[in-house]
Design an enzyme around this catalytic site. Structure first.
Site, PDB file in Angstrom:
ATOM      1  N   ASP A  49      -9.796 -48.854  35.451  1.00  0.00           N
ATOM      2  CA  ASP A  49     -10.020 -47.432  35.695  1.00  0.00           C
ATOM      3  C   ASP A  49     -10.083 -46.666  34.383  1.00  0.00           C
ATOM      4  OD1 ASP A  49     -10.124 -44.878  36.715  1.00  0.00           O
ATOM      5  OD2 ASP A  49      -8.135 -44.925  37.638  1.00  0.00           O
ATOM      6  N   ASP A  63      -8.016 -39.769  42.861  1.00  0.00           N
ATOM      7  CA  ASP A  63      -7.089 -39.566  41.738  1.00  0.00           C
ATOM      8  C   ASP A  63      -6.167 -38.388  41.995  1.00  0.00           C
ATOM      9  OD1 ASP A  63      -7.713 -41.555  39.737  1.00  0.00           O
ATOM     10  OD2 ASP A  63      -9.678 -40.596  39.580  1.00  0.00           O
ATOM     11  N   MET A 112      -3.010 -36.225  40.753  1.00  0.00           N
ATOM     12  CA  MET A 112      -2.231 -35.922  39.539  1.00  0.00           C
ATOM     13  C   MET A 112      -1.323 -34.727  39.790  1.00  0.00           C
ATOM     14  SD  MET A 112      -5.165 -36.312  36.634  1.00  0.00           S
ATOM     15  CE  MET A 112      -6.445 -37.569  36.753  1.00  0.00           C
ATOM     16  N   MET A 155      -0.981 -40.690  40.356  1.00  0.00           N
ATOM     17  CA  MET A 155      -0.452 -40.463  39.003  1.00  0.00           C
ATOM     18  C   MET A 155       0.569 -39.341  39.125  1.00  0.00           C
ATOM     19  SD  MET A 155      -4.150 -40.808  37.163  1.00  0.00           S
ATOM     20  CE  MET A 155      -4.947 -40.528  38.739  1.00  0.00           C
ATOM     21  N   HIS A 202      -4.978 -43.437  44.060  1.00  0.00           N
ATOM     22  CA  HIS A 202      -4.342 -43.680  42.767  1.00  0.00           C
ATOM     23  C   HIS A 202      -3.377 -42.531  42.485  1.00  0.00           C
ATOM     24  CE1 HIS A 202      -5.009 -44.164  38.105  1.00  0.00           C
ATOM     25  NE2 HIS A 202      -3.775 -44.461  38.476  1.00  0.00           N
ATOM     26  N   MET A 227      -5.213 -49.450  33.443  1.00  0.00           N
ATOM     27  CA  MET A 227      -5.820 -48.210  32.939  1.00  0.00           C
ATOM     28  C   MET A 227      -6.537 -48.498  31.620  1.00  0.00           C
ATOM     29  SD  MET A 227      -5.307 -45.867  35.161  1.00  0.00           S
ATOM     30  CE  MET A 227      -6.239 -44.676  34.183  1.00  0.00           C
ATOM     31  N   HIS A 272     -12.362 -43.788  45.273  1.00  0.00           N
ATOM     32  CA  HIS A 272     -11.164 -43.730  44.436  1.00  0.00           C
ATOM     33  C   HIS A 272     -10.659 -42.284  44.403  1.00  0.00           C
ATOM     34  CE1 HIS A 272      -8.523 -45.291  41.261  1.00  0.00           C
ATOM     35  NE2 HIS A 272      -8.750 -44.154  40.596  1.00  0.00           N
ATOM     36  N   SER A 281     -14.859 -42.548  41.530  1.00  0.00           N
ATOM     37  CA  SER A 281     -13.753 -41.597  41.571  1.00  0.00           C
ATOM     38  C   SER A 281     -14.275 -40.193  41.846  1.00  0.00           C
ATOM     39  CB  SER A 281     -12.998 -41.588  40.242  1.00  0.00           C
ATOM     40  OG  SER A 281     -12.162 -40.441  40.194  1.00  0.00           O
TER      41      SER A 281
HETATM   42  C1  DX5 Z   1      -8.066 -41.043  34.906  1.00  0.00           C
HETATM   43  C2  DX5 Z   1      -8.392 -41.352  36.354  1.00  0.00           C
HETATM   44  C3  DX5 Z   1      -9.704 -42.068  36.488  1.00  0.00           C
HETATM   45  C4  DX5 Z   1     -10.850 -41.249  36.001  1.00  0.00           C
HETATM   46  C5  DX5 Z   1     -12.063 -42.075  35.856  1.00  0.00           C
HETATM   47  O1  DX5 Z   1      -6.840 -40.455  34.825  1.00  0.00           O
HETATM   48  O2  DX5 Z   1      -7.411 -42.176  36.928  1.00  0.00           O
HETATM   49  O3  DX5 Z   1      -9.919 -42.531  37.801  1.00  0.00           O
HETATM   50  O4  DX5 Z   1     -11.137 -40.187  36.852  1.00  0.00           O
HETATM   51  O5  DX5 Z   1     -13.063 -41.255  35.351  1.00  0.00           O
HETATM   52  P1  DX5 Z   1     -14.115 -41.773  34.293  1.00  0.00           P
HETATM   53  O6  DX5 Z   1     -14.829 -42.921  34.966  1.00  0.00           O
HETATM   54  O7  DX5 Z   1     -14.965 -40.588  34.073  1.00  0.00           O
HETATM   55  O8  DX5 Z   1     -13.361 -42.221  33.088  1.00  0.00           O
HETATM   56 ZN    ZN Z   2      -7.892 -43.344  38.882  1.00  0.00          ZN
END
Ligand code: DX5
Ligand code: ZN
Length: 217
Positions: free
Chosen positions: A174, A34, A36, A67, A65, A136, A32, A7
């Site tokens: 994840d 992320d 948000m 969110m 991903h 998750m 990956h 990620s």
């Molecule tokens: C959390 C994200 C993950 C996160 C993983 O909200 O969706 O992808 O960045 O990071 P680590 O591996 O550091 O938990």
């Molecule tokens: Zn993620």
């Protein structure tokens, strides 16, 4: 073959292309991404502009991903030649079946994710339609959190359902994966392992990616 999806949330964004090249040399399978929005989760990250800055700089496919609330409005923005998976949250989709079909119509693999407190049963009526389920193992919002062990029970149960019903979606996990727990995570039936801080917050990113891969294959 099990896949590693580092990620970039934990990458150093002032040298993103360089760090992505390091995970690619280390044998990572996916990037990956992320995303948000500060509504669905209590944090804001980046969007399509940052993701698209990697186009032409890496051959790795994107594992997006989302969110975010109302993901349907933004799916097109994340479709690129590198986009392989787009994952939305079950909790963010009022018409989940429609959203899954929308992702597929764009030409990406459709993933659905559930938070740690959400039951597998919420996915009963979409398992036939999805290409991937993302479990998750932390409450989404931040990198570097501690792995929630009940995610392993969920993975095992989901793997059973997959076998019993003869389905072939992939299972991704994840949050909180590291070199100490990744073998147990893989053994539970996980196909794709996301790791952020445990890859990018290390001195030698390429070497760490290699170590992860040697533990899951
Ligand atoms: C959390 C994200 C993950 C996160 C993983 O909200 O969706 O992808 O960045 O990071 P680590 O591996 O550091 O938990
Ligand atoms: Zn993620």
């Amino acid at each position: 073959m099990k896949k590693l999806a580092p990620s970039i949330l934990s990458a150093d964004f002032s040298k993103l292309a360089e760090e992505v090249a390091a995970i690619e040399r280390g044998g990572a399978d996916l990037i990956h991404v992320d995303v948000m929005d500060g509504h669905f989760v209590p944090n804001i990250t980046y969007g399509p502009v940052v993701m698209k800055s990697l186009l032409g700089k890496t051959g790795l496919p994107f594992d997006v991903h989302l969110m975010i609330e109302n993901p349907d409005a933004f799916l097109e923005d994340f479709m690129t030649p590198n986009t392989e998976y787009i994952t939305v949250h079950q909790e963010a989709c009022t018409h989940l079946n429609r959203t899954i079909q929308h992702i597929k119509s764009l030409g990406a693999k459709a993933g659905v994710s559930i938070n740690p407190a959400t039951t597998l049963a919420t996915l009963d009526y979409v398992l036939e339609d999805v290409d991937m389920v993302l479990i998750m193992s932390v409450n989404p919002g931040f990198g570097g959190q501690k792995f929630i062990p009940s995610a392993l029970d969920k993975i095992r149960a989901l793997d059973e359902i997959r076998k019993d019903e003869g389905l072939n979606f992939e299972i991704e996990i994840d949050g909180g994966a590291n070199l100490d727990n990744v073998q147990e995570i893989a053994a539970a039936g996980t196909d794709i392992i996301v790791a952020g801080s445990a890859v990018f917050k290390t001195a030698d990113i390429e070497e760490t990616a290699k170590q992860f891969i040697s533990k899951i294959r």
